[in-house]
Design a protein around this motif. Structure first.
Motif, short mmCIF file in Angstrom:
data_model
loop_
_atom_site.label_atom_id
_atom_site.label_comp_id
_atom_site.label_asym_id
_atom_site.label_seq_id
_atom_site.Cartn_x
_atom_site.Cartn_y
_atom_site.Cartn_z
N GLY A 258 -6.58 -7.03 -10.67
CA GLY A 258 -7.02 -8.41 -10.55
C GLY A 258 -7.04 -9.21 -11.83
O GLY A 258 -7.62 -10.29 -11.87
N LEU A 259 -6.43 -8.71 -12.91
CA LEU A 259 -6.43 -9.42 -14.19
C LEU A 259 -4.99 -9.65 -14.63
O LEU A 259 -4.12 -8.80 -14.44
N ASP A 260 -4.76 -10.78 -15.30
CA ASP A 260 -3.38 -11.18 -15.60
C ASP A 260 -2.73 -10.41 -16.75
O ASP A 260 -1.52 -10.41 -16.88
N TYR A 261 -3.52 -9.75 -17.59
CA TYR A 261 -2.92 -9.21 -18.81
C TYR A 261 -2.19 -7.87 -18.61
O TYR A 261 -1.56 -7.36 -19.54
N TYR A 262 -2.24 -7.28 -17.43
CA TYR A 262 -1.64 -5.96 -17.25
C TYR A 262 -0.11 -6.01 -17.25
O TYR A 262 0.51 -6.90 -16.67
N THR A 263 0.50 -5.02 -17.91
CA THR A 263 1.94 -4.81 -17.93
C THR A 263 2.20 -3.31 -17.86
O THR A 263 1.29 -2.50 -18.06
N LYS A 264 3.41 -2.95 -17.53
CA LYS A 264 3.81 -1.54 -17.49
C LYS A 264 2.81 -0.70 -16.69
O LYS A 264 2.49 -1.04 -15.55
N THR A 265 2.32 0.39 -17.26
CA THR A 265 1.46 1.33 -16.54
C THR A 265 0.20 0.64 -16.02
O THR A 265 -0.55 0.03 -16.78
N THR A 266 -0.03 0.75 -14.71
CA THR A 266 -1.21 0.19 -14.07
C THR A 266 -1.72 1.23 -13.07
O THR A 266 -0.92 1.85 -12.38
N PHE A 267 -3.03 1.42 -13.02
CA PHE A 267 -3.55 2.51 -12.20
C PHE A 267 -4.92 2.18 -11.65
O PHE A 267 -5.64 1.32 -12.17
N GLU A 268 -5.29 2.90 -10.60
CA GLU A 268 -6.61 2.78 -10.00
C GLU A 268 -7.01 4.12 -9.41
O GLU A 268 -6.20 4.82 -8.81
N PHE A 269 -8.30 4.46 -9.61
CA PHE A 269 -8.87 5.64 -8.97
C PHE A 269 -9.58 5.19 -7.70
O PHE A 269 -10.39 4.26 -7.72
N VAL A 270 -9.27 5.87 -6.60
CA VAL A 270 -9.74 5.47 -5.28
C VAL A 270 -10.48 6.63 -4.63
O VAL A 270 -10.05 7.79 -4.73
N HIS A 271 -11.60 6.32 -3.98
CA HIS A 271 -12.37 7.33 -3.25
C HIS A 271 -12.53 6.88 -1.81
O HIS A 271 -13.17 5.86 -1.53
N ASP A 272 -11.94 7.61 -0.88
CA ASP A 272 -11.92 7.18 0.51
C ASP A 272 -13.27 7.32 1.20
O ASP A 272 -13.45 6.82 2.32
N GLY A 273 -14.23 7.95 0.55
CA GLY A 273 -15.56 8.05 1.14
C GLY A 273 -16.36 6.77 1.04
O GLY A 273 -17.49 6.70 1.55
N LEU A 274 -15.78 5.73 0.42
CA LEU A 274 -16.52 4.48 0.21
C LEU A 274 -16.08 3.36 1.14
O LEU A 274 -16.50 2.22 0.97
N GLY A 275 -15.19 3.63 2.07
CA GLY A 275 -14.77 2.59 3.00
C GLY A 275 -13.80 1.61 2.38
O GLY A 275 -12.96 1.97 1.55
N ALA A 276 -13.95 0.33 2.75
CA ALA A 276 -13.00 -0.69 2.31
C ALA A 276 -13.04 -0.90 0.80
O ALA A 276 -12.01 -1.16 0.17
N GLN A 277 -14.23 -0.82 0.22
CA GLN A 277 -14.37 -0.98 -1.23
C GLN A 277 -14.23 0.40 -1.88
O GLN A 277 -15.19 1.00 -2.33
N ALA A 278 -12.99 0.88 -1.94
CA ALA A 278 -12.76 2.28 -2.31
C ALA A 278 -12.53 2.49 -3.80
O ALA A 278 -12.56 3.62 -4.27
N GLY A 279 -12.27 1.44 -4.56
CA GLY A 279 -11.96 1.61 -5.97
C GLY A 279 -13.18 2.01 -6.78
O GLY A 279 -14.26 1.43 -6.64
N ILE A 280 -13.04 3.03 -7.63
CA ILE A 280 -14.14 3.46 -8.49
C ILE A 280 -13.81 3.28 -9.97
O ILE A 280 -14.65 3.51 -10.83
N GLY A 281 -12.59 2.85 -10.28
CA GLY A 281 -12.22 2.60 -11.67
C GLY A 281 -10.72 2.41 -11.77
O GLY A 281 -9.96 2.78 -10.88
N GLY A 282 -10.30 1.80 -12.84
CA GLY A 282 -8.86 1.60 -13.03
C GLY A 282 -8.57 0.86 -14.31
O GLY A 282 -9.48 0.48 -15.07
N GLY A 283 -7.30 0.64 -14.56
CA GLY A 283 -6.91 -0.05 -15.79
C GLY A 283 -5.41 -0.11 -15.92
O GLY A 283 -4.67 -0.05 -14.94
N GLY A 284 -4.96 -0.21 -17.16
CA GLY A 284 -3.53 -0.29 -17.39
C GLY A 284 -3.20 -0.74 -18.80
O GLY A 284 -4.08 -0.93 -19.64
N ARG A 285 -1.91 -0.92 -19.02
CA ARG A 285 -1.42 -1.37 -20.33
C ARG A 285 -1.39 -2.89 -20.37
O ARG A 285 -1.16 -3.54 -19.36
N TYR A 286 -1.66 -3.44 -21.54
CA TYR A 286 -1.72 -4.90 -21.66
C TYR A 286 -0.97 -5.36 -22.90
O TYR A 286 -1.53 -5.94 -23.83
N ASP A 287 0.34 -5.13 -22.91
CA ASP A 287 1.19 -5.64 -23.97
C ASP A 287 1.17 -7.17 -23.92
O ASP A 287 1.35 -7.78 -22.87
#
Length: 422
Positions: A258-287
């Motif tokens: 959800g942020l504009d600065y990400y480029t190249k590698t982008t990732f998110e950790f997801v936990h299906d035990g949380l329903g629709a709001q499944a993301g628990i963390g993430g990030g990426g490269r911001y060249d």
């Protein structure tokens, strides 16, 4: 209006015993970063509004809808920090950290602020742990950052999560993809705000959570099909390093952060035990972020932000939370003023030896004091009365099995340390 004050809506309090999980998540994740050579940075709670508008992106929901922005007494526009990366990059530029050894590897933890609808695990004051590695465009560094998060989750006892990863391309890939995506989007029947967003930053449309928009964009072109040779090579090397590090992953070509600065590698950790709001963390490269916020150099960076509250929910979903964690290891039960005076000193000596100790304060009887010892979660109770003082002994009771024995007051510190560290 009620005369009693309450915390603002969407702002949680953390207190015992549940706060033990909060500390455990924060400390475990930051410790994983520390072992990889990341130093601590403490960021301001608020910054110049322009830092986030330029760094995060004016077309994002964070900037356009969710920031807590106000004028200070000097009529300067300031904003409670909605995320950590822009602030870290600002600090690197301001203090010349980019002129030293690279990469600059930093870790932080604390509250961040976004005005959105409060719900379980998603608050207006959210708690995050983040790491940033700035100054080197190396796929091995991307893999290291991801592996730190993976290690932290696993040390917390989590197993039911997965890593989703993709590449958002580079300066060569993005213009070609932008043109193809806009051509697709402008062929859809979009509402006016969504169409405007497609004109400014079409990737934001793919991040739209509304079911009708997700359905309409299901056949949108994939950025992975438009990667340059350099971006494709970078991504393939990252995946290879993750395999060497033993970090499992799933490629999700529709992943958009959800942020504009990400480029190249982008990732998110997801936990299906949380329903629709499944993301628990993430990030990426911001060249390119350093250039956007006024840096003289244009150094690359890679980082993540992990939600402490979301991680706690994941732990509870798996039954590995520890909300009933003991607040001490030893509980002192004095029977009389002289016994209390002796136990106060003994508690100090035990704490100096690294043992956590609490006492029965006030004038409780033996029965009430022992109930307090049980509620404390302590492993051992130290019971001292006038008879024991005369004998220069103390009763040591193991609260896990009820076993009780007498120990000399002169050796009780060594005895307790030995029991609790064996």
């Amino acid at each position: 209006m009620s005369a009693e004050f309450q915390a603002p809506r969407g702002i949680p309090d953390y207190f015992p015993p549940a706060s033990a999980d909060f500390r455990r998540v924060r400390d475990t994740l930051t410790d994983a970063a520390r072992r990889a050579g990341y130093g601590h940075i403490e960021l301001p709670i608020f910054e110049d509004t322009g830092l986030f508008a330029r760094g995060v992106g004016e077309s994002t929901d964070v900037v356009s809808k969710e920031m807590y922005t106000f004028a200070d007494r000097g009529e300067r526009s300031v904003t409670l920090r909605p995320e950590g990366t822009a602030g870290v990059m600002r600090a690197v530029i301001q203090h010349g950290l980019d002129r030293g050894q690279l990469p600059v590897k930093l870790c932080y933890a604390g509250p961040f602020f976004r005005y959105e609808k409060p719900q379980e695990g998603r608050y207006r004051q959210l708690q995050q742990v983040g790491v940033e590695a700035i100054g080197v465009d190396d796929p091995a560094l991307d893999a290291e950052v991801i592996a730190i998060a993976d290690e932290g989750y696993r040390r917390l006892g989590l197993s039911g999560f997965r890593l989703e990863i993709t590449s958002l391309g580079d300066d060569e890939s993005r213009p070609r993809y932008r043109e193809a995506l806009q051509q697709f989007l402008f062929g859809l029947d979009l509402d006016e705000p969504t169409r405007k967003r497609a004109e400014i930053n079409p990737l934001r449309v793919l991040d739209d959570k509304r079911p009708e928009v997700k359905e309409a964009t299901a056949d949108a072109p994939l950025l992975l099909d438009y990667l340059s040779d350099a971006a494709r090579g970078h991504f393939d090397i990252v995946l290879g390093h993750l395999t060497r590090l033993g970090v499992p992953y799933e490629i999700n070509p529709r992943l958009v952060r959800g942020l504009d600065y990400y480029t190249k590698t982008t990732f998110e950790f997801v936990h299906d035990g949380l329903g629709a709001q499944a993301g628990i963390g993430g990030g990426g490269r911001y060249d390119g972020l350093m250039r956007q916020i006024g840096g003289k150099q244009d150094l690359s960076g890679i980082g993540f932000g992990i939600g402490v509250d979301r991680t706690i929910l994941a732990m509870r979903a798996e039954g590995v939370a520890d909300a009933d964690a003991a607040r001490c290891q030893v509980f002192g039960v004095p029977m009389g003023a002289a016994a209390k005076a002796e136990l106060v000193g003994l508690a100090g000596r035990l704490r100096a030896a690294g043992i956590s100790v609490d006492l029965a304060y006030g004038d409780r009887g033996l029965k009430g004091a022992m109930k307090a010892a049980d509620r404390s979660g302590a492993r051992l109770a130290l019971v001292l009365g006038d008879r024991e003082l005369d004998e220069q002994t103390i009763e040591v009771k193991d609260l896990s099995n009820g076993a009780q024995r007498k120990v000399s007051l002169s050796t009780v510190v060594d005895d307790v340390v030995g029991v609790l560290t064996q």
